[in-house]
Structure formats: structure tokens, C-alpha cells
Design a protein around this motif. Structure first.
Motif, PDB file in Angstrom:
ATOM      1  N   GLY A 179     -96.478 -17.565   3.285  1.00  0.00           N
ATOM      2  CA  GLY A 179     -95.810 -16.403   2.710  1.00  0.00           C
ATOM      3  C   GLY A 179     -96.733 -15.652   1.771  1.00  0.00           C
ATOM      4  N   ASP A 180     -97.408 -16.394   0.912  1.00  0.00           N
ATOM      5  CA  ASP A 180     -98.345 -15.770  -0.024  1.00  0.00           C
ATOM      6  C   ASP A 180     -99.443 -15.037   0.714  1.00  0.00           C
ATOM      7  OD1 ASP A 180     -96.909 -16.730  -2.047  1.00  0.00           O
ATOM      8  OD2 ASP A 180     -98.277 -18.359  -2.591  1.00  0.00           O
ATOM      9  N   TRP A 181     -99.898 -15.693   1.783  1.00  0.00           N
ATOM     10  CA  TRP A 181    -101.008 -15.126   2.552  1.00  0.00           C
ATOM     11  C   TRP A 181    -100.584 -13.814   3.196  1.00  0.00           C
ATOM     12  CZ3 TRP A 181    -102.162 -14.338   7.829  1.00  0.00           C
ATOM     13  CH2 TRP A 181    -103.537 -14.125   8.089  1.00  0.00           C
ATOM     14  N   ILE A 182     -99.365 -13.809   3.763  1.00  0.00           N
ATOM     15  CA  ILE A 182     -98.864 -12.589   4.393  1.00  0.00           C
ATOM     16  C   ILE A 182     -98.699 -11.490   3.352  1.00  0.00           C
ATOM     17  CG2 ILE A 182     -96.867 -11.539   5.550  1.00  0.00           C
ATOM     18  CD1 ILE A 182     -96.453 -14.232   6.962  1.00  0.00           C
ATOM     19  N   PHE A 183     -98.088 -11.850   2.212  1.00  0.00           N
ATOM     20  CA  PHE A 183     -97.825 -10.858   1.176  1.00  0.00           C
ATOM     21  C   PHE A 183     -99.122 -10.261   0.644  1.00  0.00           C
ATOM     22  CE2 PHE A 183     -96.987  -9.636  -3.264  1.00  0.00           C
ATOM     23  CZ  PHE A 183     -95.992  -8.703  -3.032  1.00  0.00           C
ATOM     24  N   ARG A 184    -100.068 -11.146   0.376  1.00  0.00           N
ATOM     25  CA  ARG A 184    -101.336 -10.655  -0.154  1.00  0.00           C
ATOM     26  C   ARG A 184    -102.052  -9.767   0.856  1.00  0.00           C
ATOM     27  NH1 ARG A 184    -105.970 -13.691  -3.509  1.00  0.00           N
ATOM     28  NH2 ARG A 184    -104.188 -14.382  -4.694  1.00  0.00           N
TER      29      ARG A 184
ATOM     30  N   GLY B  25    -100.324  -0.533  -5.768  1.00  0.00           N
ATOM     31  CA  GLY B  25    -100.251  -0.849  -7.193  1.00  0.00           C
ATOM     32  C   GLY B  25    -100.081  -2.342  -7.418  1.00  0.00           C
ATOM     33  N   ILE B  26     -99.237  -2.985  -6.582  1.00  0.00           N
ATOM     34  CA  ILE B  26     -99.061  -4.438  -6.697  1.00  0.00           C
ATOM     35  C   ILE B  26    -100.383  -5.144  -6.441  1.00  0.00           C
ATOM     36  CG2 ILE B  26     -98.001  -6.457  -5.611  1.00  0.00           C
ATOM     37  CD1 ILE B  26     -95.499  -4.782  -5.148  1.00  0.00           C
ATOM     38  N   TYR B  27    -101.097  -4.671  -5.420  1.00  0.00           N
ATOM     39  CA  TYR B  27    -102.392  -5.312  -5.137  1.00  0.00           C
ATOM     40  C   TYR B  27    -103.304  -5.186  -6.347  1.00  0.00           C
ATOM     41  CZ  TYR B  27    -106.870  -6.520  -3.250  1.00  0.00           C
ATOM     42  OH  TYR B  27    -108.078  -7.122  -3.068  1.00  0.00           O
ATOM     43  N   LEU B  28    -103.393  -3.958  -6.892  1.00  0.00           N
ATOM     44  CA  LEU B  28    -104.309  -3.734  -8.012  1.00  0.00           C
ATOM     45  C   LEU B  28    -103.931  -4.584  -9.224  1.00  0.00           C
ATOM     46  CD1 LEU B  28    -105.026   0.095  -7.954  1.00  0.00           C
ATOM     47  CD2 LEU B  28    -106.436  -1.776  -7.139  1.00  0.00           C
ATOM     48  N   ALA B  29    -102.620  -4.675  -9.491  1.00  0.00           N
ATOM     49  CA  ALA B  29    -102.203  -5.398 -10.687  1.00  0.00           C
ATOM     50  C   ALA B  29    -102.363  -6.907 -10.528  1.00  0.00           C
ATOM     51  CB  ALA B  29    -100.750  -5.056 -11.012  1.00  0.00           C
ATOM     52  N   GLU B  30    -102.036  -7.423  -9.323  1.00  0.00           N
ATOM     53  CA  GLU B  30    -101.990  -8.876  -9.166  1.00  0.00           C
ATOM     54  C   GLU B  30    -103.276  -9.476  -8.600  1.00  0.00           C
ATOM     55  OE1 GLU B  30     -99.343 -10.646 -10.267  1.00  0.00           O
ATOM     56  OE2 GLU B  30     -98.465  -8.762 -10.949  1.00  0.00           O
ATOM     57  N   PHE B  31    -103.907  -8.739  -7.682  1.00  0.00           N
ATOM     58  CA  PHE B  31    -105.103  -9.318  -7.045  1.00  0.00           C
ATOM     59  C   PHE B  31    -106.335  -8.448  -7.207  1.00  0.00           C
ATOM     60  CE2 PHE B  31    -101.360  -9.782  -4.157  1.00  0.00           C
ATOM     61  CZ  PHE B  31    -101.009 -11.072  -4.530  1.00  0.00           C
ATOM     62  N   GLY B  32    -106.206  -7.341  -7.946  1.00  0.00           N
ATOM     63  CA  GLY B  32    -107.231  -6.300  -7.853  1.00  0.00           C
ATOM     64  C   GLY B  32    -108.384  -6.424  -8.821  1.00  0.00           C
ATOM     65  N   ASP B  33    -108.603  -7.618  -9.334  1.00  0.00           N
ATOM     66  CA  ASP B  33    -109.674  -7.758 -10.322  1.00  0.00           C
ATOM     67  C   ASP B  33    -111.002  -8.052  -9.631  1.00  0.00           C
ATOM     68  OD1 ASP B  33    -110.338  -7.456 -12.879  1.00  0.00           O
ATOM     69  OD2 ASP B  33    -109.742  -9.451 -13.567  1.00  0.00           O
TER      70      ASP B  33
END
Lengths: 281, 326
Positions: free
Chosen positions: B31-36, A91-99
Motif C-alpha cells: 500500500g505504501d509503495w503504491i501510494f508513494r 504537494g503530498i509528495y513534496l511534504a512527505e517524500f520530497g526532501d
């Protein structure tokens, strides 16, 4: 002439709307009937033994479903432990990076999983866990329920995180927070009530599932030790006791149904209550 | 590939005086890279689960497909002893019980929707839709329990004799009144899917543009005529979408149906006759299936159910999506 026509139209208006009100009243009546009927039959066969004792063999009166209640909780724990991380992170992926295209595909996959009948979910868990291991297990039941959780939690997490205004994100970034800290410590806490609601609703839905457990967790007349043995669950007990030709068992099925209904409905109503409070405050 | 190229959305550096020495620009990016990457991994695994499910069902039913081929879909026979299997009776039972459920649930659902969106004051409407959603939260097995001990006797003693007495000239309402059967399954299913139609369509109806309704009213239409001529046509795609979503649920519903449909693999014109559905046969026979071929056959039935529900849900999503974009 005109007034006659007008009267007829007024009459149709009243009749049609009365009919729609009738539909609503009828449906609500069914709800109250179901709740009342289960409470009436369940309460009379509910006792302390039901919560503390193991099922008795056929012919012996008494006994309870302590192991099934524990089993349901154990299965829910496992299902939540397996399903919620996927739902939350996805869900975090979809909301923040999922566009993007990946986001579209993941959303589509979640919708597909959401539409899969629960019994097919049982077959899936059976083929990936029961077959290779050679026996039914708590783990297999937990996986079947856990997979069912994913689409509900993933979509609700996405939805509620998207409700967080972009200004909040920008403010956090402007203070020098790295993106991941911004998401974990600013955006997620802001959306937490909605996310929690989604998870609770998902748990309440899988708590009442019977079909995927029939040939994964299978059922067990005794206490189940560990995670790799078959385990009993309330919904499965309701089913087996309801279709059994023994009066005693049928009585117990009502009691089990009442307890199950209490668990499911209180989780459901609790979840909505959290959300309502979250949205008004 | 360097991490920098993976984070194109944020193209600013935090001001150096504010950042601590250990969180220099480089480690923030890491950190951002790992999280993403981590969230992407979980997101992709959802995709993998859906694909894996399809593959598992396909792979685990290979024996049945090899033995019966496409004829499996059209064969009525179900003989576990001789290991001769066909899915037609189950497909028939699933489709007929779901269709029956729709026949009951659609008018009821649309009635409720109109009441909730047009007639009821906001507060009452919200309370009602909350209660109707609770109807969807009740576990399937509880409906089955009430089905066995309340609905089935009622059908056997009252409803079916009455129907046979008044509409008995139709083949639909002939035959002995068992209580269990298609009609009972259809009724239980209808109750279970009404909430889907009511709550999803309510949103659509409530989003009807005010101007549309006001202009109809200004032309002298009664409230009902406004609903019939502007609101319902406007919401048609949404209502249809919710109906398909409900259908998807009905097709895959297992426990309640298994408990009241009678579980007899037979095709009969009468709605009183016991039937069988795809989900029910899997629930009943999976743990009793002794041979590999038997298990594979049941999994193939699961595969057919999977494909049908995906198609139906796909149609529903498409309709609801088109509504959102238009």
C-alpha cells in the motif's frame, strides 16, 4: 547647536513616517475607489435579466449574461477537477517524500509554472488541445486554467502539511497504521483547512483570468453544450463588452465586472477566513 | 527492485499482535509503495508540464524562427499583409511599460512596507496588508475596465495637459494627449504590482532582529534613522526579490495593459504615445492570425515572453532564497 540638530532630525523622522503613512492611505484609497466605482456603475445596470437571459444582438436593449456565468462556473469546475489532483498529490509528495533531488526539481518546476504569464498559458493550451482538435473548446479553457492552479495548490498543500508536527505522524505509525493511511487519514485532515484555503485562493485567482481564455474557450453567444464546444466566460465578456463601441454593452460590462468581482473577492476572503479560523482553533 | 528498498524511511514493523491478519507486513508495504508511487507520478507530471510547455512553445514557433532568425528580435517592422514580422516594438513596449510601473510602484511599495512594519500597530498592519492583498486579487480585466472609462479620460483631460504644461520641455512628456498610451499602462501596472512589493517585503522587514534595531536606538538614532540605517539594509535582498517578483508579473500582464496602452506597434520617446506589448499583441491578434507563419510568429513572441519572465522570476527566487538560508 546640538538641540538644533536634534530638532531637525526629529522633524525628518516625523516627515518621513508621515510620508509612509501617506503611501499606505493612498493605496488603500485606490482599493476603495476601485471597489466603489465598480459597485456604483455595476449595480445600476444589474438586473434579474442579467442572471437569467442570453446576450441580445447589437441594437436590441436588454439581455443578460446567464450563459457567461454558467460558463465561468463550468470552466472553474473543469480547472479545479484537472488542477487540484495534481496540486494535492504533488504537494503530498513534496511534504512527505520530497526532501531530495526530485523534490527540488518539482518545486522549481512549480515556481516556473507560477511565473509563466497567463497569456502564454493560453498558447500552451492552444497548441496541445485546440490545434489537434481543430476548434476552440471548454476543455482547452479548463486546461489552461487548470495548469495555472497547479503551482498555487501544490505549494500551499506542501506548506500546510509541513506545519503538521512530526509527533502526529509518529503517533499514527506507532499505532501500526501504514504510511499511506497515516498521510491520508491523519496528516491530511490535520492540515485540511490550510489545504482548502490554498485551493480556494487558487480558484479565485483563475476565476478572473481573461487572457488564457481568449483563444481556448473563445466565447459563445449561446448556451454551450458539452465540454468540446466554445464557451463564454464572465471575464471575457467584460473585455469584449468594454472595448465595444456600444453604450448598452459598456453598461453590461460594468454589471459583469461587479458580478465577477463579487465571485473573486468572496472566494478570496472566504479562503482567508477559513485559514484564520483553522490557525486559531 | 523490491518494494522494501523504496521505503527506506520507515524501518520498523508494526507489532504483529496488533495488526489484523489481512494487513500483514507485506501488504502494508505494498500500500505504501503504491501510494508513494502515485504521488511521485503526480509530482513528476508537474515537471513534465513545465518541460512540455517550453517544448511546445519552441516547437510551435519553428516557422517563425526559420523565416526571421535572430534578426526577429531587433526588427521594428510589423506587417501582417506582407508577412514581415519583427518583435522589437513589442519588446520595447513591454520593457518600458514595466519599467514605468516600477518607477511608480517601488517608492510607493517601500513606503507602505515601512509603514506596515514599523509604524502601524500590529492589528492595523495586519488589516492593511490584508486589504492591500485584495488589490492583487482584483481581476486584471476589471482594472482594464476602470482604465478605459476612468483613467484614460482623466489622463487625456487633466494629467497629460498638466504634465505637458510643466514638464513639456522633456521629450518624455511631449505630443498629443490621447489618454491611452505608455503612461496609462504604467500607472495601471503599478497599482497591480504594489501589493507584491508590499506584502512580501513586509515579512522580511518584520523579521529584522530586535537587537539590531535596539543597538541603533541605543546609539541615539531616531526611529527613522533606525529604519534607514539598519532595517532597510538588512531587508535589502528581500525587498529586491519582491521587486523582481513584481516585475515578472508586470512583464506578463495582459488584459489591463491591452485595454489602455493604445495597441500601436511604434517606438516613441514620448510616454503619451500609444505603444504595444508582447502580451497585448498575442491577445489581440492570435485569433485573427490567418497564416501558419503569422501564428508561429505570435507563438515565438510568447516564447520570448516566457524566457524573459523565467529569468526575472529566477532572479527573484534566488534573492528570496538566499535570504532564507542566511
Amino acid at each position: 547647536m546640538i538641540s538644533h540638530n536634534y530638532q531637525r532630525r526629529q522633524w525628518v523622522n516625523t516627515a518621513a513616517f508621515s510620508l509612509t503613512a501617506g503611501c499606505a492611505i493612498f493605496t488603500l484609497a485606490i482599493l476603495f475607489f476601485v471597489l466603489g466605482y465598480v459597485t456604483f456603475h455595476g449595480a445600476s445596470s444589474l438586473s434579474l435579466d442579467f442572471f437569467t437571459k442570453l446576450p441580445k444582438p447589437v441594437g436590441e436593449a436588454g439581455g443578460g449574461m446567464a450563459n457567461a456565468i454558467a460558463g465561468t462556473l463550468k470552466l472553474l469546475l473543469l480547472a479545479g477537477g484537472l488542477g487540484i489532483p495534481f496540486g494535492l498529490m504533488g504537494g503530498i509528495y513534496l511534504a512527505e517524500f520530497g526532501d531530495n533531488k526530485i523534490g527540488f526539481l518539482v518545486r522549481y518546476a512549480a515556481d516556473v509554472i507560477n511565473g509563466v504569464p497567463s497569456i502564454v498559458m493560453g498558447i500552451f493550451a492552444y497548441t496541445i488541445i485546440v490545434l489537434p482538435m481543430g476548434h476552440f473548446s471548454t476543455l482547452a479553457g479548463g486546461v489552461a486554467l487548470g495548469v495555472m492552479l497547479i503551482p498555487i495548490t501544490v505549494r500551499s498543500t506542501e506548506e500546510f502539511m509541513k506545519l503538521v508536527p512530526n509527533g502526529v505522524r509518529e503517533a499514527a505509525l506507532a499505532l501500526g497504521l501504514p504510511e499511506w493511511k497515516m498521510i491520508c487519514f491523519v496528516v491530511l485532515p490535520t492540515a485540511i483547512k490550510g489545504v482548502l484555503t490554498g485551493n480556494l485562493l487558487a480558484m479565485s485567482r483563475v476565476a478572473g483570468e481573461t487572457a488564457p481564455l481568449l483563444f481556448t474557450a473563445f466565447g459563445n453567444r449561446y448556451w454551450s453544450s458539452g465540454w468540446l464546444n466554445p464557451i463564454s466566460a464572465l471575464p471575457v465578456m467584460v473585455y469584449t463588452y468594454a472595448i465595444a463601441p456600444y453604450k448598452d454593452w459598456n453598461q453590461q460590462a460594468w454589471a459583469a465586472a461587479l458580478v465577477l468581482l463579487m465571485i473573486v473577492l468572496s472566494a478570496n476572503i472566504g479562503a482567508r477566513w477559513i485559514m484564520r479560523r483553522g490557525l486559531t482553533s | 527492485m523490491t518494494p522494501t528498498t523504496l521505503t527506506p524511511q520507515i524501518d520498523f514493523q508494526p507489532p504483529t499482535p496488533m495488526s489484523h491478519s489481512e494487513t500483514s507486513g507485506n501488504s502494508i508495504r505494498l500500500g505504501d509503495w503504491i501510494f508513494r508511487g502515485l504521488t511521485l507520478l503526480f509530482a513528476l507530471s508537474i515537471l513534465a508540464i513545465a518541460a512540455g510547455m517550453a517544448w511546445q512553445l519552441f516547437h510551435s514557433s519553428v516557422l517563425a524562427r526559420r523565416a526571421f532568425g535572430w534578426a526577429f528580435l531587433g526588427k521594428k517592422i510589423w506587417d501582417p499583409v506582407a508577412e514581415n514580422f519583427g518583435a522589437l516594438t513589442f519588446i520595447y513596449g513591454t520593457l518600458v511599460s514595466s519599467a514605468l510601473a516600477l518607477v511608480i510602484a517601488v517608492p510607493l511599495g517601500i513606503g507602505i512596507v515601512i509603514f506596515l512594519a514599523e509604524l502601524a500597530p500590529r492589528r492595523l498592519s495586519e488589516t492593511c496588508s490584508f486589504l492591500i492583498e485584495l488589490l492583487a486579487a482584483i481581476p486584471s480585466v476589471v482594472y482594464g475596465l476602470i482604465g478605459i472609462f476612468f483613467l484614460v479620460p482623466l489622463m487625456r483631460q487633466v494629467v497629460q495637459p498638466t504634465l505637458a504644461g510643466t514638464l513639456g520641455w522633456l521629450p518624455l512628456f511631449q505630443g498629443p494627449a490621447y489618454g491611452v498610451g505608455m503612461l496609462s499602462a504604467g500607472i495601471v501596472l503599478a497599482i497591480m504590482i504594489v501589493p507584491f512589493i508590499a506584502t512580501i517585503s513586509r515579512e522580511v522587514l518584520l523579521s529584522t532582529p530586535r537587537e539590531l534595531k535596539e543597538s541603533a536606538m541605543a546609539l541615539g538614532a531616531t526611529h527613522w534613522e533606525v529604519v534607514r540605517m539598519t532595517v532597510l539594509p538588512y531587508a535589502r535582498a528581500g525587498i529586491l526579490g519582491s521587486i523582481f517578483l513584481a516585475l515578472g508579473r508586470a512583464l506578463g500582464e495582459t488584459m489591463a495593459v491591452t485595454m489602455v496602452i493604445g495597441n500601436r506597434p511604434d517606438i516613441s520617446a514620448s510616454l503619451f504615445a500609444p505603444g504595444y506589448t508582447m502580451a497585448a499583441v498575442i491577445a489581440n491578434e492570435f485569433t485573427e492570425a490567418t497564416s501558419d507563419l503569422y501564428v508561429h510568429t505570435l507563438i515565438e513572441i510568447g516564447l520570448i515572453l516566457f524566457v524573459i519572465t523565467i529569468l526575472v522570476n529566477g532572479i527573484a527566487r534566488l534573492m528570496l532564497l538566499r535570504l532564507k538560508t542566511s
